[in-house]
Enzyme design. Structure first.
Site, mmCIF file in Angstrom:
data_model
loop_
_atom_site.group_PDB
_atom_site.id
_atom_site.type_symbol
_atom_site.label_atom_id
_atom_site.label_comp_id
_atom_site.label_asym_id
_atom_site.label_seq_id
_atom_site.Cartn_x
_atom_site.Cartn_y
_atom_site.Cartn_z
ATOM 1 N N HIS A 86 0.829 -1.215 0.000
ATOM 2 C CA HIS A 86 0.000 0.000 0.000
ATOM 3 C C HIS A 86 0.863 1.265 0.000
ATOM 4 O O HIS A 86 0.367 2.333 -0.349
ATOM 5 C CB HIS A 86 -1.053 -0.019 1.114
ATOM 6 C CG HIS A 86 -0.572 0.271 2.503
ATOM 7 N ND1 HIS A 86 -0.295 -0.709 3.435
ATOM 8 C CD2 HIS A 86 -0.346 1.440 3.147
ATOM 9 C CE1 HIS A 86 0.081 -0.155 4.567
ATOM 10 N NE2 HIS A 86 0.052 1.151 4.427
ATOM 11 N N ASP A 222 1.406 -7.691 2.215
ATOM 12 C CA ASP A 222 1.413 -6.247 1.954
ATOM 13 C C ASP A 222 2.849 -5.755 1.752
ATOM 14 O O ASP A 222 3.403 -5.050 2.585
ATOM 15 C CB ASP A 222 0.740 -5.529 3.132
ATOM 16 C CG ASP A 222 0.371 -4.089 2.795
ATOM 17 O OD1 ASP A 222 0.876 -3.573 1.776
ATOM 18 O OD2 ASP A 222 -0.407 -3.478 3.548
ATOM 19 N N SER A 648 4.054 2.010 8.528
ATOM 20 C CA SER A 648 3.829 1.076 7.436
ATOM 21 C C SER A 648 5.142 0.841 6.712
ATOM 22 O O SER A 648 5.830 1.791 6.349
ATOM 23 C CB SER A 648 2.807 1.634 6.454
ATOM 24 O OG SER A 648 1.533 1.298 6.877
#
Ligand code: ARG
Ligand code: GLU
Length: 713
Positions: A86, A222, A648
């Site tokens: 992402h 991810d 992240s």
């Protein structure tokens, strides 16, 4: 009322929680003083100097700011970089077309020549950080107003940054910590040639989509892979065919031994923003005023988006990234409301304040200095409440109507001098094309109607912008009718015409447009009736919050404080562990490919749970190689590391500093941790590094990338 509550809490009916060992986002430069002993007691096998050291290569040299808001880490001597899917998504999307959609297909560069160039993407390495408080905070502030002091601080910061950058290619950045009680200087080295190396299809990288977002258990890989390039002399340089992969100062070894419950784990990255030292009144305001109104407005927006996206594939593709962004924060705030409520966060703060107050009162000097803070904050948050509603209706409401954003952007352009306009013309024309690439007027029109409805529902009559009042009188109970009329009457939905206006400098045409006029009316009402008052109160609150921070540090002298996240490098550590989301329910700490297969929907009811046939085959034949654990393959795991947005892509490491996972999310019960970290309920979610390697190797067929990594078996 307040006194009674304080009294009850003074009786300790609710336990007061101080920062426990596992809570905190610690500054790498202070680890040896504040944390090393505790980390070792919890199983850490290295020393603080292995994490942060300016004299020799160390772990911090492998951890970078990726793009504008993520973390990444270097995993090979040739500058191979790992971050989240992402985080790389917009880059992957930028190389995609309908006939070659890399977001759907995934991408694996077969050799270095196939690594894709990404103008504008950067990676920043932290060279060092140092405490510069004494150089930034003015020594003599007698007779100065808070604004004057702030201006002096800003000027000092700017001067120091300029001085430190002179004659170097580094970026110097002074950041405030503890609400301006401490300042650190960060020195970064920025690389500008970052190439895309590999990414799984979205169905694997984003498996579970919005449905699973912010929720444990998880099954998505991810991740995406990039490579950092530099000029042949190793210095950062813009893209050139002559550039070569960097010779990494340090890269993280990767452990494929797996993780088990209770293992020490740590995360080094760039957490964006937290507020752990708020007053009970601030938490109460967030929980009962701010979060509910923004959730309600986004709920209305998402409902319209979802409905229109279902009607057309084109609209679905145009709005998929926008939807993900709007939905991500929406879902987080929803989780935050649930978490703060069930964890009795306001009561916990009140209990804490009772102890704070009684300890403060033991010392008359502290009492005299600080006793006004909490009552004044309570009053200010009360006064902020009506302004918050108006403010959010503008920010999350009126201003979310894309046509009004567009009108605003154009008005900015036309307010420039002729010379500036000339200079900005091609950029503005490009903006117009870009805007329409992902714009659907029908969706926007329905969204506008839904937003006008919310103004009427949520704001008391006297706070309504007059223009909304007029609309509701002209179109009683019929905002859809008004919106239809507005969008039909506006020429701003016509890109060619708007481009003509820009080329001809035709500001009159813009000023006559009904969408422009609505925008202007909403903007001027917002600035006059809301923004000034809101900002004034907020400045008062910030001033008090700074003093409250100092007061907490002076009252609880035995406590170790960590500064709130501010997108500077931090280390957090904890343990691999499951949790109990509800009485009688235990969440295991890991998930598996068998579990992913169980969620699979081949004829997708919900596209979030579809994945490609090739993965199906690998699962059916259990072709997991050395990445297997027993007969299965582990996909994700959770741990008690205190993380937030910006983390992240952060490396999750074991006690020896080896990479065991890639951080990408938090659990639903724990999204409140930005305000109220509770070790019993808050977990960070990571992809197991073996799942990443499996996807690269077995799914992507890119085993040559594994060969350049340092695996520990
Ligand atoms: N919740 C994660 C983070 O805050 C992941 C966001 C991207 N994923 C998504 N499904 N929208 O940013
Ligand atoms: N997904 C978040 C990010 O993009 C990290 C998860 C979190 O907020 O903890 O940074």
């Amino acid at each position: 009322m307040r006194l009674l509550r304080l009294f009850l809490f003074a009786l300790q009916l609710i336990p007061v929680r101080y920062a426990r060992a596992d809570e905190g986002m610690w500054l790498p430069v202070l680890l040896s003083v504040l944390n090393e002993a505790d980390m070792k007691a919890q199983g850490f096998k290295l020393s603080a100097a292995d994490i942060y050291n300016v004299n020799q290569a160390c772990i911090k040299d492998a951890v970078v700011i990726f793009g504008g808001g993520c973390t990444g880490e270097i995993i090979s001597a040739d500058g191979l970089l790992l971050t989240n899917h992402h985080c790389g998504f917009s880059t992957i999307q930028s190389h995609s077309s309908v006939s070659n959609d890399l977001t759907t297909l995934g991408y694996w560069a077969a050799n270095r020549a196939e690594e894709l160039v990404n103008p504008g993407l950067t990676v920043k390495f932290l060279v060092k950080m140092e405490d510069v408080t004494s150089l930034i905070v003015p020594a003599d502030t007698v007779g100065k107003t808070p604004e004057e002091i702030q201006a002096m601080i800003a000027a000092n910061s700017k001067a120091l940054e300029t001085q430190r950058m002179e004659g170097t290619h580094y970026l110097a950045d002074v950041e405030s910590f503890f609400y301006g009680n401490q300042y650190f200087l960060m020195i970064y080295e920025t690389y500008q040639d970052i190439r895309l190396v590999g990414a799984p299809p979205s169905s694997i990288g984003k498996f579970g989509g919005e449905t699973d977002n912010w929720v444990w258990p998880r099954h998505n890989a991810d991740f995406s892979l990039f490579r950092v390039y530099a000029a042949p002399d190793g210095k950062p340089a813009p893209y050139s065919a002559d550039n070569v992969p960097i010779k990494a100062k340090y890269h993280l070894p990767i452990s494929i031994k797996g993780v088990k419950e209770g293992d020490f784990t740590m995360v080094l990255g760039f957490p964006g923003s937290t507020q752990e030292y708020l007053s009970s009144s601030a938490v109460d305001w967030t929980l009962h005023v701010l979060d509910p109104v923004r959730v309600e407005l986004r709920d209305a927006r998402l409902a319209v988006m979802e409905r229109e996206m279902k009607k057309s594939d084109e609209v679905r593709i145009q709005y998929s990234a926008k939807y993900a962004t709007v939905s991500n924060a929406y879902k987080k705030w929803k989780g935050e409301i649930l978490g703060l409520t069930r964890d009795k966060a306001v009561d916990r703060k009140l209990a804490y304040e009772a102890v704070f107050t009684s300890k403060m009162n033991e010392n008359p000097a502290l009492q005299a200095q600080y006793e006004d803070i909490l009552p004044r904050l309570e009053l200010l948050y009360e006064e902020l409440t009506p302004l918050t509603l108006s403010q959010q209706l503008f920010i999350e409401g009126g201003y979310s109507i894309e046509l009004l954003q567009f009108a605003y952007r154009l008005s900015q352009y036309f307010s420039k001098s002729p010379a500036e306009m000339k200079q900005d013309q091609s950029k503005t024309l490009a903006y117009v094309s870009g805007f329409f690439k992902n714009y659907n007027a029908t969706l926007d029109q329905h969204l506008a109607a839904a937003i006008f409805e919310k103004y009427i529902q949520l704001l008391p009559e006297e706070n309504l912008p007059p223009v909304i009042d007029e609309i509701s009188e002209t179109y009683p109970d019929n905002f859809e009718g008004y919106a239809a009329n507005l969008f039909e009457g506006s020429q701003l939905t016509n890109p060619d015409l708007v481009k003509e206006w820009i080329e001809q400098g035709n500001v009159e045409a813009l000023r006559k447009d009904p969408a422009y006029q609505l925008m202007a009316a909403l903007f001027s009402h917002y600035f006059m009736a809301t923004a000034d008052g809101y900002n004034e109160k907020n400045a008062d609150i910030q001033g008090l919050q700074q003093r409250y921070m100092t007061a907490q540090q002076q009252v609880f002298t035995e406590r170790k404080f960590y500064p709130d996240a501010n997108f500077t490098m931090r280390l957090t550590y904890g343990k691999v562990e499951g949790f109990e989301p509800a009485d009688g329910v235990h969440y295991r700490y890991y998930t598996t490919l068998d579990g992913l297969a169980a969620k699979h929907q081949a004829e997708p009811e919900n596209e979030d749970f579809f994945y490609p046939g090739k993965l199906d085959t690998l699962i059916a034949t259990k072709n997991y190689g050395r990445y297997a654990q027993g007969s299965d393959l582990r996909t994700c795991f959770i741990a008690s590391n205190h993380t937030t947005g910006g983390n992240s892509g952060s490396p999750v490491m074991n006690a020896e500093g080896q990479l065991i996972g890639l951080n990408f999310d938090r659990n639903w019960e724990g999204t409140m941790s930005d305000i109220n970290y509770d070790r019993d309920l808050c977990r960070n979610i990571s992809v197991d590094i073996r799942y990443v390697l499996f996807v690269i190797d077995k799914y992507g067929g890119a085993g040559y990338l594994i060969d350049e990594m340092t695996l520990v078996e």
